[in-house]
Enzyme design. Structure first.
Site, PDB file in Angstrom:
ATOM      1  N   HIS A 126       0.644  -1.243  -0.217  1.00  0.00           N
ATOM      2  CA  HIS A 126       0.041  -0.058   0.005  1.00  0.00           C
ATOM      3  C   HIS A 126       0.761   1.338  -0.058  1.00  0.00           C
ATOM      4  CE1 HIS A 126      -2.837   2.999   1.251  1.00  0.00           C
ATOM      5  NE2 HIS A 126      -2.018   3.386   2.232  1.00  0.00           N
TER       6      HIS A 126
ATOM      7  N   ASP B 242       7.657  20.702 -26.802  1.00  0.00           N
ATOM      8  CA  ASP B 242       7.645  19.547 -26.245  1.00  0.00           C
ATOM      9  C   ASP B 242       8.640  19.319 -25.030  1.00  0.00           C
ATOM     10  OD1 ASP B 242       7.481  16.601 -25.607  1.00  0.00           O
ATOM     11  OD2 ASP B 242       6.892  16.159 -27.614  1.00  0.00           O
TER      12      ASP B 242
ATOM     13  N   TRP C   9       7.312   0.143   3.361  1.00  0.00           N
ATOM     14  CA  TRP C   9       7.838   0.868   2.194  1.00  0.00           C
ATOM     15  C   TRP C   9       9.237   1.600   2.608  1.00  0.00           C
ATOM     16  CZ3 TRP C   9       8.585   6.443   1.944  1.00  0.00           C
ATOM     17  CH2 TRP C   9       8.237   7.143   3.143  1.00  0.00           C
TER      18      TRP C   9
ATOM     19  N   SER D  86      13.756   5.221 -13.343  1.00  0.00           N
ATOM     20  CA  SER D  86      12.722   5.895 -14.264  1.00  0.00           C
ATOM     21  C   SER D  86      12.673   7.515 -13.748  1.00  0.00           C
ATOM     22  CB  SER D  86      11.196   5.512 -13.847  1.00  0.00           C
ATOM     23  OG  SER D  86      10.509   6.237 -14.388  1.00  0.00           O
ATOM     24  N   SER D  87      12.631   7.622 -12.399  1.00  0.00           N
ATOM     25  CA  SER D  87      12.843   8.985 -11.799  1.00  0.00           C
ATOM     26  C   SER D  87      13.947   9.687 -12.339  1.00  0.00           C
ATOM     27  CB  SER D  87      12.492   8.857 -10.239  1.00  0.00           C
ATOM     28  OG  SER D  87      11.380   8.219  -9.627  1.00  0.00           O
TER      29      SER D  87
ATOM     30  N   HIS E 236      13.065  11.787   3.345  1.00  0.00           N
ATOM     31  CA  HIS E 236      12.307  13.236   3.577  1.00  0.00           C
ATOM     32  C   HIS E 236      12.247  14.275   2.362  1.00  0.00           C
ATOM     33  CE1 HIS E 236      10.356  15.538   6.632  1.00  0.00           C
ATOM     34  NE2 HIS E 236      10.881  16.913   6.090  1.00  0.00           N
TER      35      HIS E 236
ATOM     36  N   GLU F  85      11.681  13.372  -0.329  1.00  0.00           N
ATOM     37  CA  GLU F  85      10.700  12.637  -1.240  1.00  0.00           C
ATOM     38  C   GLU F  85       9.402  13.114  -0.750  1.00  0.00           C
ATOM     39  OE1 GLU F  85       8.304  10.279  -3.587  1.00  0.00           O
ATOM     40  OE2 GLU F  85      10.427  10.923  -3.744  1.00  0.00           O
TER      41      GLU F  85
ATOM     42  N   TYR G  30       8.587  15.944   0.394  1.00  0.00           N
ATOM     43  CA  TYR G  30       8.649  17.712  -0.565  1.00  0.00           C
ATOM     44  C   TYR G  30       8.425  17.392  -1.842  1.00  0.00           C
ATOM     45  CZ  TYR G  30       9.724  19.260   4.260  1.00  0.00           C
ATOM     46  OH  TYR G  30      10.005  19.548   5.567  1.00  0.00           O
TER      47      TYR G  30
ATOM     48  N   SER H 139      -1.646  27.429  -5.860  1.00  0.00           N
ATOM     49  CA  SER H 139      -1.237  28.775  -6.174  1.00  0.00           C
ATOM     50  C   SER H 139      -1.924  29.112  -7.493  1.00  0.00           C
ATOM     51  CB  SER H 139       0.114  29.001  -6.145  1.00  0.00           C
ATOM     52  OG  SER H 139       0.938  28.672  -4.988  1.00  0.00           O
TER      53      SER H 139
ATOM     54  N   HIS I 248      15.298  13.472  11.722  1.00  0.00           N
ATOM     55  CA  HIS I 248      14.052  13.691  12.757  1.00  0.00           C
ATOM     56  C   HIS I 248      13.514  12.325  12.796  1.00  0.00           C
ATOM     57  CE1 HIS I 248      11.672  15.574   9.437  1.00  0.00           C
ATOM     58  NE2 HIS I 248      11.161  14.739   9.924  1.00  0.00           N
ATOM     59  N   HIS I 249      13.471  11.822  11.453  1.00  0.00           N
ATOM     60  CA  HIS I 249      13.152  10.204  11.328  1.00  0.00           C
ATOM     61  C   HIS I 249      13.898   9.357  12.349  1.00  0.00           C
ATOM     62  CE1 HIS I 249      10.309  11.302   8.212  1.00  0.00           C
ATOM     63  NE2 HIS I 249      11.208  12.205   7.665  1.00  0.00           N
TER      64      HIS I 249
ATOM     65  N   THR J 183       6.875  27.700   5.169  1.00  0.00           N
ATOM     66  CA  THR J 183       5.660  27.232   4.887  1.00  0.00           C
ATOM     67  C   THR J 183       4.503  28.097   5.428  1.00  0.00           C
ATOM     68  OG1 THR J 183       6.329  24.943   5.564  1.00  0.00           O
ATOM     69  CG2 THR J 183       4.135  25.297   5.764  1.00  0.00           C
TER      70      THR J 183
ATOM     71  N   LYS K 282       4.026  30.707   2.965  1.00  0.00           N
ATOM     72  CA  LYS K 282       2.989  30.315   1.612  1.00  0.00           C
ATOM     73  C   LYS K 282       1.528  30.205   2.275  1.00  0.00           C
ATOM     74  CE  LYS K 282       4.402  26.211   0.688  1.00  0.00           C
ATOM     75  NZ  LYS K 282       5.067  25.982   2.095  1.00  0.00           N
TER      76      LYS K 282
ATOM     77  N   ARG L  75       1.852   1.864  15.610  1.00  0.00           N
ATOM     78  CA  ARG L  75       1.290   1.498  14.131  1.00  0.00           C
ATOM     79  C   ARG L  75       2.309   0.252  13.867  1.00  0.00           C
ATOM     80  NH1 ARG L  75       5.696   5.228  11.061  1.00  0.00           N
ATOM     81  NH2 ARG L  75       7.128   5.948  12.613  1.00  0.00           N
TER      82      ARG L  75
END
Length: 767
Positions: free
Chosen positions: A283, A312, A347, A381-382, A465, A467, A469, A480, A514-515, A540, A543, A662
């Site tokens: 998931h 293009d 994941w 790919s990315s 992390h 990722e 963002y 926006s 922080h993780h 943040t 914005k 969790r």
């Protein structure tokens, strides 16, 4: 030579598939002790102590006995062996037998010392659900002891089997007397994948038919399909990204609903631990890497070249190749599901568990190696995709599309792809180490031979992390665009919005720790990570202030895309506020492994990214198809989706505060059942609400209201082309002018401070 080959072949043919050692039987023994031939009636196997009806959660002392009058037991040596397994419940060693048996591949068997007897005591704890019949199987083998020394341990032994079914109290009370069959969850997952893929295929046929009912033939359909499979046009590739991501969104959602059923009640056994871990892993991976990122790629492909006036992308063939790597990666990720061995390493793929191979009770499933290979392919790919967008935005902007007159959505894609391009090497290196550990026996993460599992955490979260963002910053750009257009004015504080997104992009690379605040980090580094994480709140906040100021100074028109953008603003703000608990090490120690993290994470990624993408669908669908989506269906989709989404994830904050962990497949606290049942029901409602969007997309493709070139009054270059745009997107490269006549800053200051001063702003527009 031929004689030697014949001897080798005969030896291989006569080698037993399983050898019964004095140390017990693994899962190969589920079919019986087949290394001794077929079952022998001279051996009797019994299992005493079984109740007539079991009570959920109760424990029962059982006795396994193996007898054979023709095979006398060897005093002080090997006498008999067993393997027992059941369809539900758990086993543990009986009193006095703690050192004589162990768990192996989902069943229990004897060890070397336990082989020296013919009677064993074992404890069975019944499952929590009483509306089922539990099937027991015991395979027992009477041995003559010739496994001792250099003798052939397979000769002279005889085995047999015992089986019985014990109904639960609820089943017996119902009086039906028949077993309540439970659907195998992996079968449900496979059916879901096949159904989703089949539905997509039918939709493709339907779209082709609606385009040309008179010319609907197999040859024409094959040519049409070939055109899509070989397209390099940015709009065609963007459509492929969108269809693929929507399919993955459906499949990932089904995975989530399966393990939400498991968590609906306490002590549930709908899923086993292994199945729960597998669906949980698939998931998360599906939603982030196969749904969210490809859907962002869809809008980036469609909109970025149009907004900067390019015909293009810089490398069209590379763009197509980057997409076609995704289905291949998805096949590798899901391959284990087809064999009931889906990857179960979550994941985040934490080592050292993810790097363990071989047999044992606590090892990853067989699909894990293919899963890691699929992740490496996704990284490739990315990388190709990110390089393409960076090159396109830097080198192919039309005249007038300067850095500070570029649409904020294009800015958000540029910042997102730059972060992805910088962070991906760490993930790919970590995955390569993990793949080598699993395939050729290296020891990058094996602590027993000098490896370091914390290396994986650092490599993963240095990517992981940023990722977050990578998938949320494009939603900032979408919000926006949508809020400014809906407010009928330019975005307030354009430059500060650019600097805020860029600041988040930079800070994203210095907050990964922080993780890991609970991993024993050095106190100095922990303090640094705490401070840098808190700094993210500043850009943040800029914005959010600018979005509110844009709404304040404008004349808001409510459309479905406006509602989703406002919903994004609310839910992302909640997610951001809840996220400020985690940089504080003391609070993080309590919250880190609880459902509070799950709530925060989904408020950011679902309430932020997904709501932003929903807004983009309603906003740019007219540009892609020339027709608007149905506003009534859109309102229903938003109302049900927004309410059920909050009903799903808001209660998780409370569960986290209460300490519900969790990543556990069940729980034994009855007080948590009510909230979890409510969450599960709400999750199903949220999932079903997406059917309104799916039907709206199909219905409006041919029957929607014609949109025209600029249905919303947008200012950027994509609204100057026809709807849908031609191929190439511009016959001539356009020139973007400056239509800044809003004076929005002065109007806002006048409202805030009661002054009437006027002044120019740096907002931009297109001619």
């Amino acid at each position: 030579m031929l004689t030697l080959i014949f001897v080798l072949c005969a030896a291989l043919a006569l080698t037993p598939q399983m050898t019964s050692f004095p140390t017990g039987l693994n899962a190969l023994g589920n079919a019986g002790c087949t290394c001794h031939g077929s079952a022998d009636s001279t051996t009797s196997v019994s299992l005493s102590g079984l109740p007539d009806n079991f009570t959920g959660g109760s424990s029962y002392e059982l006795t396994i006995t193996v007898t054979n009058d023709d095979i006398a037991p060897l005093e002080g040596g090997n006498q008999a062996g067993f393997r027992i397994f059941a369809s539900a419940g758990t086993f543990s060693a009986g009193t006095g037998f703690e050192d004589l048996m162990y768990e192996s591949d989902g069943g229990w068997t004897h060890n070397d010392a336990g082989n020296d007897m013919r009677t064993w005591n074992i404890t069975w704890t019944a499952p929590g659900s009483e509306d089922q019949i539990v099937e027991f199987t015991v395979n027992g083998n009477a041995v003559n002891g010739n496994a001792v020394g250099d003798n052939d341990g397979n000769s002279g032994d005889a085995w047999n089997a015992f089986s019985a079914g014990v109904p639960g109290a609820a089943t017996s009370a119902g009086g039906s007397g028949s077993k309540i069959e439970q659907v195998e969850p992996y079968d449900v997952a496979i059916i879901a994948i096949v159904f989703s893929t089949g539905l997509l295929s039918l939709l493709m046929v339907y779209v082709f038919y609606r385009n040309d009912p008179e010319g609907f033939t197999i040859n024409n359909f094959s040519a049409w399909l070939k055109g899509w499979m070989t397209t390099t046009d940015h709009k065609g590739v963007g459509t492929l990204y969108f269809v693929f991501s929507f399919l993955m969104l459906l499949i990932g959602g089904i995975f989530a609903l399966l393990f939400r059923l498991q968590l609906a009640t306490a002590d549930n056994d709908f899923l086993t631990q292994e199945q729960y871990n597998s669906f949980f892993s698939l998931h998360g991976t599906t939603m982030i890497f196969l749904a969210a990122m490809p859907m962002i790629g869809a809008f980036a492909n469609w909109i970025v070249p149009l907004q900067i006036g390019a015909k293009d992308l810089a490398f069209p063939r590379v763009n197509a190749m980057a997409f076609w790597m995704l289905p291949g990666a998805a096949v590798l990720l899901f391959a284990g599901v087809l064999t009931g061995e889906g990857a179960d390493i979550t994941w985040t793929m934490y080592a050292p568990y993810s790097s363990i191979t071989g047999e044992g009770v606590k090892v990853p499933s067989e699909g894990t190696t293919l899963f890691v290979g699929g992740m490496i392919m996704l990284g490739a790919s990315s990388t190709l995709s990110g390089l393409n967008f960076i090159a396109t935005i830097m080198a192919m902007r039309a005249p007038g599309v300067t850095w500070m007159k570029m649409p904020l959505f294009t800015w958000s894609i540029f910042i997102s792809m730059a972060m992805l391009f910088i962070s991906l090497p760490a993930l790919i290196v970590g995955l390569a180490y993990l793949f080598l550990d699993r395939t050729i026996g290296t020891h990058f993460y094996d602590t027993t031979i000098g490896g370091d599992p914390l290396l994986w955490e650092h490599l993963f979260w240095y990517f992981g992390h940023p990722e977050v963002y990578v998938v949320i910053v494009p939603a900032f750009g979408i919000a926006s665009e949508v809020l400014a257009t809906s407010a009928r004015r330019s975005i307030f504080g354009y430059r500060s919005m650019v600097y805020a997104m860029a600041s988040i992009g930079v800070l994203g690379f210095v907050v990964w720790g922080h993780h890991m605040l609970t991993s024993g980090m050095d106190p100095t580094l922990r303090l640094l990570m705490m401070l840098t994480t808190m700094l993210v709140a500043i850009p943040t906040g800029v914005k959010i202030f600018n979005w509110l100021a844009t709404l304040w100074g404008g004349s808001l028109v409510f459309r479905t895309h406006t509602l989703w953008a406002l919903g994004f603003l609310v839910t992302f703000s909640i997610g951001g506020i809840s996220g400020m608990f985690f940089p504080v090490a003391g609070l993080d120690t309590h919250f880190h492994d609880t459902y509070f993290v799950v709530a925060h994470f989904h408020y950011v990624l679902v309430g932020g990214t997904l709501f932003g993408l929903f807004s983009a669908i309603y906003y740019w669908y007219p540009k892609a198809t020339g027709r608007k989506l149905d506003e009534t269906l859109g309102l229903i989709h938003f109302t049900i989706g927004f309410i059920s989404y909050n009903a799903t994830f808001w209660p998780m904050h409370e569960l986290g505060i209460q300490g519900m962990p969790r990543r556990y497949h069940t729980y034994s606290v009855p007080e948590w059942t009510d909230l979890n049942t409510f969450i599960t029901i709400s999750a199903f409602v949220f999932g079903l609400s997406q059917l309104f969007l799916l039907w709206n997309l199909i219905k409006s493709y041919r029957g929607g209201e014609p949109a025209g070139n600029d249905p919303w009054g947008g200012w950027s270059l994509e609204w100057t082309t026809t709807s849908p745009p031609p191929t190439p997107s511009f016959d001539e490269i356009p020139t973007q002018g400056d239509a800044n006549e809003h004076h929005a800053s002065s109007r806002l200051m006048g409202r805030l401070w009661g002054t009437g001063d006027s002044g120019d702003t740096e907002e931009v527009g297109a001619k």
